[in-house]
Design an enzyme around this catalytic site. Structure first.
Site, mmCIF file in Angstrom:
data_model
loop_
_atom_site.group_PDB
_atom_site.id
_atom_site.type_symbol
_atom_site.label_atom_id
_atom_site.label_comp_id
_atom_site.label_asym_id
_atom_site.label_seq_id
_atom_site.Cartn_x
_atom_site.Cartn_y
_atom_site.Cartn_z
ATOM 1 N N ASN A 194 1.109 6.490 -5.030
ATOM 2 C CA ASN A 194 0.415 5.893 -3.879
ATOM 3 C C ASN A 194 0.413 4.383 -3.940
ATOM 4 O OD1 ASN A 194 -0.431 8.426 -2.981
ATOM 5 N ND2 ASN A 194 -2.425 8.282 -3.992
ATOM 6 N N ASP B 26 -2.181 1.639 -3.457
ATOM 7 C CA ASP B 26 -3.642 1.528 -3.390
ATOM 8 C C ASP B 26 -4.054 0.250 -2.649
ATOM 9 O OD1 ASP B 26 -3.755 3.821 -4.895
ATOM 10 O OD2 ASP B 26 -4.583 2.872 -6.701
ATOM 11 N N GLY C 155 -17.356 10.457 -17.854
ATOM 12 C CA GLY C 155 -17.469 9.014 -17.632
ATOM 13 C C GLY C 155 -18.004 8.334 -18.870
ATOM 14 N N THR D 288 -11.807 2.872 -11.397
ATOM 15 C CA THR D 288 -10.590 3.474 -10.836
ATOM 16 C C THR D 288 -9.530 3.636 -11.926
ATOM 17 O OG1 THR D 288 -11.058 2.153 -8.869
ATOM 18 C CG2 THR D 288 -8.951 3.342 -8.903
ATOM 19 N N GLY E 257 -9.917 8.106 -15.384
ATOM 20 C CA GLY E 257 -9.522 9.500 -15.614
ATOM 21 C C GLY E 257 -8.019 9.605 -15.857
ATOM 22 N N ASP E 258 -7.254 8.756 -15.195
ATOM 23 C CA ASP E 258 -5.793 8.791 -15.389
ATOM 24 C C ASP E 258 -5.418 8.251 -16.770
ATOM 25 O OD1 ASP E 258 -5.559 9.793 -12.808
ATOM 26 O OD2 ASP E 258 -5.459 7.795 -11.940
ATOM 27 N N SER F 35 -5.144 -1.499 -15.497
ATOM 28 C CA SER F 35 -6.200 -1.297 -16.497
ATOM 29 C C SER F 35 -5.774 -0.361 -17.629
ATOM 30 C CB SER F 35 -7.445 -0.728 -15.803
ATOM 31 O OG SER F 35 -7.218 0.607 -15.395
HETATM 32 O O1 RIB Z 1 -7.207 8.185 -9.924
HETATM 33 C C1 RIB Z 1 -7.058 6.988 -9.210
HETATM 34 C C2 RIB Z 1 -6.016 7.165 -8.136
HETATM 35 O O2 RIB Z 1 -6.469 8.114 -7.203
HETATM 36 C C3 RIB Z 1 -5.718 5.924 -7.338
HETATM 37 O O3 RIB Z 1 -4.698 5.146 -7.909
HETATM 38 C C4 RIB Z 1 -5.379 6.475 -5.972
HETATM 39 O O4 RIB Z 1 -4.073 6.271 -5.582
HETATM 40 C C5 RIB Z 1 -5.753 7.946 -6.009
HETATM 41 O O5 RIB Z 1 -4.647 8.746 -6.114
#
Ligand code: RIB
Length: 303
Positions: free
Chosen positions: A11, A13, A219, A245, A248-249, A288
């Site tokens: 995506n 953002d 968290g 943001t 979690g990734d 980040s």
């Molecule tokens: O987890 C964060 C992401 O969620 C963002 O980068 C956004 O694009 C959504 O997919």
């Protein structure tokens, strides 16, 4: 063999730093806008690559400048993009994110090209998927595509890790193939309803849905890992929160990188909790994501 294979979203953002979010029907002004590369799939792929994993990605972007730049960005970050295709019938996915002064985010996604691949397109990547040690997927792409990829990878001795984000109904088979299933507290509540009230217990209850292992991320409070044998809490270090943001990734990418190295979940989860904690101290999703040195530094400050 590819260490980590990611099936997921890419995506653009659009991030707005706001004092507060508007109420329905209200306009607030004065927000600062920043554009960052994002998408849960791309973020997790880059997170794993930055932590040393060999990573390939399967995804779709639109035929627009955002798509081109996002694929270049994946490549610049060491992710193999031979299976990322450009489609002409949808724009690149985008996410509209508000971040408040406490660092909390709220996200609306327009999936666009991310929804332009299904089981048939995944099957064309089967030779690559068969070589994956760890497959990571989220739910910003079609569930059927994830299912096909999960069957191919697990059928060839690989491990499937599902991040059920955002919350979405999935077939029981997908949950049973997930080792681990990873959810945050909202996603746990989506799956378990009332049973998700106590996070420590909810990780264990997720096992009743069929996965051999489950993780609930909490968290600032860390994460709970449940396996057949036990349930264990891994606390997070205290940090200054700037923007949650992508935290979690960062957790998911770190988990995938460690599992691909052959680490046990009991080793991979605390490492991933620290990776997530580093991510909240900086702005944006991908900007980040930590390096191994960042994780090492925060872990040594903690001990
Ligand atoms: O987890 C964060 C992401 O969620 C963002 O980068 C956004 O694009 C959504 O997919």
């Amino acid at each position: 063999m590819t260490g980590v294979f990611v099936v997921g979203s890419i995506n653009q953002d659009f991030v707005l730093k706001v004092e507060r979010r508007p109420e329905p029907g209200e306009t607030v002004t004065g927000a600062e806008l920043a554009l960052y590369p994002g998408g849960k799939g791309a973020n997790q792929a880059i997170a794993a690559a930055r932590l040393g994993a060999e990573v390939a990605m399967l995804g779709r972007v639109g035929e627009d400048s955002f798509g081109k730049e996002l694929v270049e960005n994946l490549r610049d970050n060491g992710v193999e993009t031979g299976r990322v295709e450009t489609v002409s019938d949808a724009p690149t996915g985008s996410a509209f994110i508000t971040v408040t002064p406490d660092g909390e985010n709220a996200i609306v996604v327009s999936p666009g090209a991310n929804r332009r691949f299904g089981p048939d397109e995944v099957a064309t990547a089967s030779e690559d998927l068969e070589r994956a040690r760890v497959l990571v997927a989220q739910l910003e792409v079609e569930v059927e595509a994830v299912e096909t990829a999960a069957r191919i990878v697990t059928g060839n001795g690989g491990r499937f890790v599902l991040n059920l984000a955002p919350s979405h109904e999935v077939p029981g088979e997908l949950l049973r193939l997930s080792d681990p299933l990873v959810v945050n507290e909202h996603e746990a509540a989506f799956l378990l309803g009332e049973d998700a009230r106590d996070p420590e217990e909810s990780a264990g209850k997720l096992l009743d849905l069929g996965p051999p292992s489950a993780i609930v991320t909490l968290g600032a409070a860390g994460a709970i890992l449940a396996t057949g044998e036990s349930s264990r809490h891994f606390p997070a270090p205290e940090v200054q929160v700037v923007d949650t943001t992508g935290a979690g990734d960062a957790f998911m990418g770190a988990l995938a990188a460690k599992l691909a190295e052959g680490a046990l979940l009991e080793e991979a989860v605390p490492y991933s909790v620290i990776a997530g904690a580093v991510a909240v101290t900086r702005e944006g999703a991908q900007g980040s994501l930590p390096t191994p040195e960042d994780v090492e530094k925060l872990s040594s400050e903690r001990s």
